[in-house]
Structures are given as C-alpha cells and as structure tokens.
Design a protein around this motif. Structure first.
Motif, PDB file in Angstrom:
ATOM      1  N   LEU A 285       0.747  -1.262  -0.036  1.00  0.00           N
ATOM      2  CA  LEU A 285      -0.020  -0.024  -0.122  1.00  0.00           C
ATOM      3  C   LEU A 285       0.808   1.494   0.079  1.00  0.00           C
ATOM      4  N   LYS A 286       1.998   1.062   0.903  1.00  0.00           N
ATOM      5  CA  LYS A 286       2.988   2.358   0.916  1.00  0.00           C
ATOM      6  C   LYS A 286       3.614   2.852  -0.763  1.00  0.00           C
ATOM      7  N   ALA A 287       3.704   1.519  -1.315  1.00  0.00           N
ATOM      8  CA  ALA A 287       4.421   1.441  -2.665  1.00  0.00           C
ATOM      9  C   ALA A 287       3.298   2.153  -3.558  1.00  0.00           C
ATOM     10  N   GLY A 288       2.094   1.842  -3.497  1.00  0.00           N
ATOM     11  CA  GLY A 288       1.000   2.338  -4.403  1.00  0.00           C
ATOM     12  C   GLY A 288       0.638   3.817  -4.052  1.00  0.00           C
ATOM     13  N   GLY A 289       1.045   4.679  -3.000  1.00  0.00           N
ATOM     14  CA  GLY A 289       0.877   5.755  -2.476  1.00  0.00           C
ATOM     15  C   GLY A 289      -0.388   5.944  -1.851  1.00  0.00           C
ATOM     16  N   PHE A 290      -0.850   4.996  -1.127  1.00  0.00           N
ATOM     17  CA  PHE A 290      -2.288   5.200  -0.695  1.00  0.00           C
ATOM     18  C   PHE A 290      -2.275   5.425   0.647  1.00  0.00           C
ATOM     19  N   LEU A 291      -1.152   5.718   1.377  1.00  0.00           N
ATOM     20  CA  LEU A 291      -1.175   6.058   2.740  1.00  0.00           C
ATOM     21  C   LEU A 291      -0.886   7.416   3.050  1.00  0.00           C
ATOM     22  N   THR A 292      -0.242   8.086   1.830  1.00  0.00           N
ATOM     23  CA  THR A 292       0.084   9.468   1.921  1.00  0.00           C
ATOM     24  C   THR A 292      -1.293  10.421   1.889  1.00  0.00           C
ATOM     25  N   ARG A 293      -1.407  11.231   2.814  1.00  0.00           N
ATOM     26  CA  ARG A 293      -2.627  12.216   2.855  1.00  0.00           C
ATOM     27  C   ARG A 293      -2.334  13.203   1.690  1.00  0.00           C
ATOM     28  N   ASP A 294      -3.037  13.409   0.771  1.00  0.00           N
ATOM     29  CA  ASP A 294      -3.066  14.230  -0.274  1.00  0.00           C
ATOM     30  C   ASP A 294      -3.296  15.586   0.591  1.00  0.00           C
ATOM     31  N   SER A 295      -2.393  16.475   0.580  1.00  0.00           N
ATOM     32  CA  SER A 295      -2.440  17.448   1.385  1.00  0.00           C
ATOM     33  C   SER A 295      -3.068  18.911   0.309  1.00  0.00           C
ATOM     34  N   ARG A 296      -3.436  18.612  -0.711  1.00  0.00           N
ATOM     35  CA  ARG A 296      -3.605  19.706  -1.583  1.00  0.00           C
ATOM     36  C   ARG A 296      -5.233  20.193  -1.283  1.00  0.00           C
ATOM     37  N   ALA A 297      -5.267  21.637  -1.094  1.00  0.00           N
ATOM     38  CA  ALA A 297      -6.421  22.199  -0.746  1.00  0.00           C
ATOM     39  C   ALA A 297      -6.746  23.496  -1.321  1.00  0.00           C
ATOM     40  N   VAL A 298      -7.888  23.974  -1.487  1.00  0.00           N
ATOM     41  CA  VAL A 298      -8.081  25.058  -2.171  1.00  0.00           C
ATOM     42  C   VAL A 298      -7.475  26.395  -1.309  1.00  0.00           C
ATOM     43  N   GLU A 299      -6.666  27.180  -2.192  1.00  0.00           N
ATOM     44  CA  GLU A 299      -5.809  28.354  -1.627  1.00  0.00           C
ATOM     45  C   GLU A 299      -6.998  29.456  -1.237  1.00  0.00           C
ATOM     46  N   ARG A 300      -6.447  29.954  -0.014  1.00  0.00           N
ATOM     47  CA  ARG A 300      -7.677  31.191   0.479  1.00  0.00           C
ATOM     48  C   ARG A 300      -7.367  32.343  -0.352  1.00  0.00           C
ATOM     49  N   LYS A 301      -8.565  33.206  -0.398  1.00  0.00           N
ATOM     50  CA  LYS A 301      -8.497  34.500  -1.111  1.00  0.00           C
ATOM     51  C   LYS A 301      -7.868  35.434  -0.285  1.00  0.00           C
ATOM     52  N   LYS A 302      -6.904  36.322  -1.038  1.00  0.00           N
ATOM     53  CA  LYS A 302      -6.433  37.449  -0.421  1.00  0.00           C
ATOM     54  C   LYS A 302      -7.147  38.509  -0.617  1.00  0.00           C
ATOM     55  N   TYR A 303      -6.919  39.733   0.033  1.00  0.00           N
ATOM     56  CA  TYR A 303      -7.634  41.081  -0.043  1.00  0.00           C
ATOM     57  C   TYR A 303      -6.701  41.496  -0.983  1.00  0.00           C
ATOM     58  N   GLY A 304      -7.450  42.609  -1.737  1.00  0.00           N
ATOM     59  CA  GLY A 304      -6.920  43.201  -2.980  1.00  0.00           C
ATOM     60  C   GLY A 304      -6.753  42.280  -4.085  1.00  0.00           C
ATOM     61  N   ARG A 305      -7.184  40.941  -4.118  1.00  0.00           N
ATOM     62  CA  ARG A 305      -7.205  40.371  -5.215  1.00  0.00           C
ATOM     63  C   ARG A 305      -8.719  39.739  -5.639  1.00  0.00           C
ATOM     64  N   ALA A 306      -8.888  39.664  -6.921  1.00  0.00           N
ATOM     65  CA  ALA A 306     -10.464  38.926  -7.271  1.00  0.00           C
ATOM     66  C   ALA A 306     -10.460  37.581  -6.695  1.00  0.00           C
ATOM     67  N   LYS A 307      -9.548  36.624  -6.795  1.00  0.00           N
ATOM     68  CA  LYS A 307      -9.492  35.293  -6.227  1.00  0.00           C
ATOM     69  C   LYS A 307      -8.202  35.156  -5.465  1.00  0.00           C
ATOM     70  N   ALA A 308      -7.518  33.868  -5.450  1.00  0.00           N
ATOM     71  CA  ALA A 308      -6.555  33.789  -4.601  1.00  0.00           C
ATOM     72  C   ALA A 308      -5.230  34.392  -5.169  1.00  0.00           C
ATOM     73  N   ARG A 309      -5.188  34.237  -6.414  1.00  0.00           N
ATOM     74  CA  ARG A 309      -3.992  34.937  -7.266  1.00  0.00           C
ATOM     75  C   ARG A 309      -4.280  35.791  -8.226  1.00  0.00           C
ATOM     76  N   ARG A 310      -5.443  36.072  -8.817  1.00  0.00           N
ATOM     77  CA  ARG A 310      -5.891  36.800  -9.734  1.00  0.00           C
ATOM     78  C   ARG A 310      -6.316  38.182  -9.328  1.00  0.00           C
ATOM     79  N   SER A 311      -5.466  39.153 -10.182  1.00  0.00           N
ATOM     80  CA  SER A 311      -5.826  40.625  -9.759  1.00  0.00           C
ATOM     81  C   SER A 311      -6.900  41.138 -10.551  1.00  0.00           C
ATOM     82  N   PHE A 312      -7.461  42.179 -10.169  1.00  0.00           N
ATOM     83  CA  PHE A 312      -8.541  42.767 -10.724  1.00  0.00           C
ATOM     84  C   PHE A 312      -8.294  43.553 -12.158  1.00  0.00           C
ATOM     85  N   GLN A 313      -9.171  43.571 -12.974  1.00  0.00           N
ATOM     86  CA  GLN A 313      -8.971  44.079 -14.146  1.00  0.00           C
ATOM     87  C   GLN A 313      -8.339  45.301 -14.211  1.00  0.00           C
TER      88      GLN A 313
END
Length: 131
Positions: free
Chosen positions: A99-127
């Motif tokens: 199971l370790k060799a298949g990568g099933f025990l690793t917790r996939d920590s990718r999650a949605v990045e938070r929105k920052k102030y002064g930005r439209a989304k997490a990284r996108r600037s306003f037009q």
C-alpha cells in the motif's frame, strides 16, 4: 480491532473526512447508510475507492462501512480511499509495503488556496483599467 472484529481508520482529502470501518466479508461497501453505487455514481470514483483492495490483492474480502462529511464527491472518494488503506494496515500489518508503494497511505494535502484581500481570487488581480 474492536469487539465486532472491525478495524477503524480515518481518511482525509481536501475538506472531506471519512470514518471507515472494515471487517471480513463479501466486499459490500456502504457509504453514509447508502449503497456504494448509489452514493458514488461516477465509475471513476468507484475505481478510486477500490484501488487499495486491488493493490493488496484483497478484492471482495472485506465489508466496508463508512461515514463521510465535508467537501465534494471527488474529495470524499479520496478520503474513503485513504481511510480504507489505513484500516487495512491496522487489520493486516503485512500489507503496509504494497500500500505504501502505491501511495495510498500518503494524505494528499492539496486544498483550495484562500482568497487574499486586494485580489479577485486567490491569485488573480482585478482587471486593469488605464482610463
């Protein structure tokens, strides 16, 4: 292992958390009190959940009962897969290398990045407007 002969583990993916119990049986999977095929309608999600059993050569040997909350269906399927993998190891520690060799025990920590102030989304600037 508890009194009923079940093995318990918690799986996580994105914002989803799955509590998983496995016990020897015929391969029946129940998610939140519903049948496995009803809850995860897409074949890809069902394939993701069955991956740990395939890697450990334990197809249709364990019954799975799990409760999942949070996130969407894709994250929930990943959380159930992580929980099944961890529960298999507590039930049968000899399965850990495969199971370790298949990568099933690793917790996939990718999650949605938070929105920052002064930005439209997490990284996108306003037009930009020159005038």
């Amino acid at each position: 292992m508890d009194a009923q002969g079940r093995s318990y583990a918690t799986g996580r993916r994105k914002n989803a958390i799955a509590r998983v119990w496995i016990k020897p049986g015929s391969g029946k999977v129940t998610v939140n009190g519903r049948e496995f095929d009803d809850y995860f309608a897409r074949p890809v999600l069902r394939m993701v959940i069955n991956q740990p059993f395939g890697a450990a050569d334990r197809k249709d040997q364990f019954d799975v009962v799990c409760t999942v909350c949070g996130g969407g269906l894709s994250g929930q399927a990943g959380a159930v897969r992580h929980g099944i993998s961890r529960a298999l190891i507590t039930f049968e520690p000899a399965l850990r290398p495969s199971l370790k060799a298949g990568g099933f025990l690793t917790r996939d920590s990718r999650a949605v990045e938070r929105k920052k102030y002064g930005r439209a989304k997490a990284r996108r600037s306003f037009q930009f407007s020159k005038r």
